[in-house]
Design an enzyme around this catalytic site. Structure first.
Site, PDB file in Angstrom:
ATOM      1  N   HIS A 191      45.535  63.045  51.595  1.00 40.79           N
ATOM      2  CA  HIS A 191      45.314  63.861  51.248  1.00 40.79           C
ATOM      3  C   HIS A 191      45.307  63.307  49.435  1.00 40.79           C
ATOM      4  CE1 HIS A 191      46.626  67.193  48.858  1.00 40.79           C
ATOM      5  NE2 HIS A 191      47.145  68.169  49.792  1.00 40.79           N
ATOM      6  N   GLU A 320      43.927  75.181  56.947  1.00 46.56           N
ATOM      7  CA  GLU A 320      44.600  75.399  55.453  1.00 46.56           C
ATOM      8  C   GLU A 320      42.813  75.350  54.996  1.00 46.56           C
ATOM      9  OE1 GLU A 320      48.769  74.592  54.527  1.00 46.56           O
ATOM     10  OE2 GLU A 320      47.856  72.714  53.616  1.00 46.56           O
ATOM     11  N   CYS A 338      48.186  76.737  45.731  1.00 45.25           N
ATOM     12  CA  CYS A 338      47.121  75.663  45.438  1.00 45.25           C
ATOM     13  C   CYS A 338      46.333  75.003  45.260  1.00 45.25           C
ATOM     14  CB  CYS A 338      47.622  74.491  46.512  1.00 45.25           C
ATOM     15  SG  CYS A 338      49.536  74.271  46.627  1.00 45.25           S
ATOM     16  N   CYS A 416      54.766  72.931  48.143  1.00 44.69           N
ATOM     17  CA  CYS A 416      53.992  72.241  46.841  1.00 44.69           C
ATOM     18  C   CYS A 416      53.119  73.876  46.377  1.00 44.69           C
ATOM     19  CB  CYS A 416      52.942  72.016  47.314  1.00 44.69           C
ATOM     20  SG  CYS A 416      51.788  73.432  49.350  1.00 44.69           S
TER      21      CYS A 416
END
Length: 652
Positions: A191, A320, A338, A416
């Site tokens: 990530h 996602e 996000c 997040c």
């Protein structure tokens, strides 16, 4: 593209004091409600909300408490983003009590750091012998990146070095582990995040090693042999979250090709735009034309093939992620909050390399529509997913839409998004202006004062505006004597008519328009007044025919805002409405609705269901009757309880 000296200068939030009816309310909400609320959430004090465990994990890692690690493997990032948001807030609104609370949290974080510099509560508590053994899944460098960003923000706000010293020690340790040298891991995180954070740390400290480490992580990604794939095989093909898997899709992590060879945005949307942001940073700082070309290619793919009208990205909840060109469903969309924040990051970094209106347009679109939609008007409820069509019954009973929530949630196990919204809003001053040696660039129309650096000293610019409800903005300059410089005003892509006046005199600007900015070069004095009026018409938007979800439909936009229909104003069965696009639509400011907003009103036809009896299908059409409709700004939807919502509307 030239070296760093040619980059536009980003303005620190501490040099921009926002005084704006729209954004000052958001800043106050974040300062007075969101930051305290999220502090309580991190301490597990919100009734009926999913527990965070984040502070508790740090207490255990620091030796202050006993217990097991709880939450996601990246749970530390919620604390980091909260600290970062606090830092930005303190830059413009000092608060000794909040600062002391944050100092206490930072002290706790510092106590959780290992002697060698390592900092991660999951591995410290649960698997201390498995550091750096699963970079694909476990977010170690991602988590480090967010703590770096927190440290930079807090140091710039307070001058306090405790957290900055913690992260510098941590990064020095990371630099001893990763790199191209023999004996080091030629790896990178699954990530992306540390890459852009290291650039921030480099800019603050001037330490070249931090910039080189960021460059290493970007350059190494996707090279063969593939680090993430080899690491997975060494683990016995086990995925941290789901166990053993037969196939690892490195495209999910944007590690399927070296970054300069990637042509299409693929995989997890947030990871992608965080990486693209770092690529743009490095391309600009190093004058790296091949890296910048890759950024432009990926940018074009997103904004012309894979971006929602709201500026959201990521069309599927499976991973996602991006899917493929023109696949933009409205009701099963993901469009994570996000990811919209990441699009703001990416657009802003592209602007610093080349001030082009298209970058400012996307920054504005994502900010005013999806980022703001991610938080309720009370500051205590949030959207993780930002759908463009909602049928609450389907959300509750269709497993394929379980991720779509018809109302905002108090908190999430994976939270997040809420602190991401907070840190972006508190740092908004960074996005309004940029400057070069002799030019002030206005990217966003946000009221307030800003002090901007030019080659011959600073200039204070004062902006007054009614944006986003009104397109009129007024600029003055606080200068002691006459100064020669250029004011560049963005002409948004949505605006077909604008007018410019200087000291009450109309000015033709067509010859000064380049790449979406109007350049006004002159000698300025404290008496000068610039009036820039962007006409905000109600616009009917059509989608490319390749975008199958929206064939035969229209969306409504006024200024930077996308609109939607809600059940509260128009009744249920919104899918039965057909907007009459050949009839006039009016924009009207409603003082009472949702705290005050501009609504769009027009005419529609409704397909009647009464004469269908129990028929599911038949040969005859439905009877249609006329009714008026009211559309509200998309970012405001969901603040009046559960109900249907639609952005794209059938047209008659």
């Amino acid at each position: 593209m030239e070296k760093a000296k040619e980059l536009l200068q980003t303005v620190s939030p501490k040099h921009v004091h926002i005084q704006d009816k729209f954004w000052s309310d958001y800043n106050r909400l974040v300062r007075e409600v969101v930051i305290p609320y999220q502090y309580d959430a991190l301490h597990d004090r919100i009734p009926d909300a999913e527990p965070s465990h984040a502070i508790k994990n740090f207490e255990i890692a620091a030796g202050r408490a006993e217990g097991e690690f709880h939450g996601f493997v990246f749970q530390d990032t919620d604390v980091a983003k909260w600290i970062e948001a606090v830092g930005y807030s303190l830059m413009t609104h000092p608060d000794p009590e909040l600062e002391q609370m944050t100092d206490d949290v930072i002290q706790l974080v510092s106590e959780a750091q290992g002697e060698d510099g390592y900092l991660n509560t999951y591995f410290t508590i649960k698997e201390p012998d498995k550091r750096w053994s699963n970079l694909a899944d476990c977010h170690e460098l991602y988590t480090a990146g967010h703590m770096i960003e927190a440290a930079v923000s807090y140091y710039e706000a307070t001058g306090k070095r405790q957290l900055l010293d913690v992260v510098c020690k941590f990064v020095d340790y990371i630099d001893s582990v990763f790199g191209p040298e023999p004996g080091k891991l030629r790896g990178y995180d699954g990530h992306q995040e540390i890459e852009l954070a290291l650039v921030k740390l480099y800019r603050l400290t001037g330490e070249e090693r931090y910039l080189k480490l960021s460059q290493f992580f970007i350059d190494e990604r996707g090279q063969e042999p593939n680090f993430l794939h080899d690491e997975w095989e060494k683990r016995g093909k086990v995925n941290f979250f789901v166990g053993k898997i037969d196939h690892m899709d490195t495209a999910y992590n944007q590690a399927h090709l070296p970054v300069r060879e990637q042509k299409v945005a693929v995989g997890h949307a947030v990871r992608a735009v965080y990486m693209y942001s770092a690529m743009a940073d490095l391309a600009g700082l190093n004058g790296d034309t091949t890296l910048y070309d890759a950024c432009k290619t990926l940018w074009n793919n997103i904004v012309t093939r894979q971006m929602y009208i709201t500026g959201g990205i990521g069309s599927t909840h499976h991973g996602e992620a991006f899917t493929f060109d023109y696949d933009l469903p409205n009701d099963t969309v993901y469009s994570e909050t996000c990811a919209a924040v990441g699009m703001v990051f990416f657009a802003h970094r592209m602007l610093q390399i080349e001030p082009k209106g298209e970058y400012g347009d996307v920054l504005e679109r994502a900010l005013y529509n999806t980022v703001t939609a991610g938080m309720s008007q009370d500051g205590k409820h949030y959207f993780y997913v930002n759908p463009l069509e909602v049928w609450p019954q389907a959300c509750h009973h269709n497993p394929g839409k379980h991720h779509v929530k018809p109302v905002r949630q108090k908190w999430f196990g994976c939270s997040c998004c809420p602190p991401n919204v907070a840190r972006l809003i508190t740092s908004l001053g960074s996005y309004v202006y940029s400057s070069s040696d002799d030019t002030i660039y206005t990217h966003l129309y946000v009221g307030g004062e800003a002090t901007l650096p030019l080659s011959d000293g600073t200039v204070k610019i004062v902006q007054q505006t009614g944006y986003p409800w009104d397109g009129a903005s007024r600029f003055t300059f606080d200068v002691e004597s006459k100064r020669s410089f250029t004011l560049a005003l963005r002409l948004p892509g949505w605006c077909s008519r604008a007018s410019l006046q200087i000291n009450g005199q109309n000015v033709a600007y067509a010859d000064q328009l380049r790449d979406g900015y109007v350049y006004i070069a002159r000698e300025w004095s404290a008496d000068d007044v610039v009036e820039w009026k962007l006409e905000m018409d109600v616009q009917t938007i059509y989608a490319n025919p390749k975008l199958r979800a929206n064939v035969g439909k229209v969306a409504l936009q006024r200024g930077p805002l996308v609109y939607c229909l809600e059940q509260a104003d128009n009744g249920d069965q919104l899918s039965s409405l057909l907007v009459e696009t050949d009839k006039p639509m009016q924009a009207r400011y409603d003082d009472e609705l949702l705290g005050g907003c501009v609504v769009i009103e027009g005419s529609a036809l409704r397909e009647q269901e009464q004469d269908w009896n129990d028929d599911l299908y038949r040969t005859g059409e439905s009877t249609r009757t006329g009714q008026s409709f009211t559309a509200v700004p998309y970012f405001m939807w969901g603040n009046r309880g559960e109900g249907e919502m639609a952005v794209w509307l059938r047209r008659s």
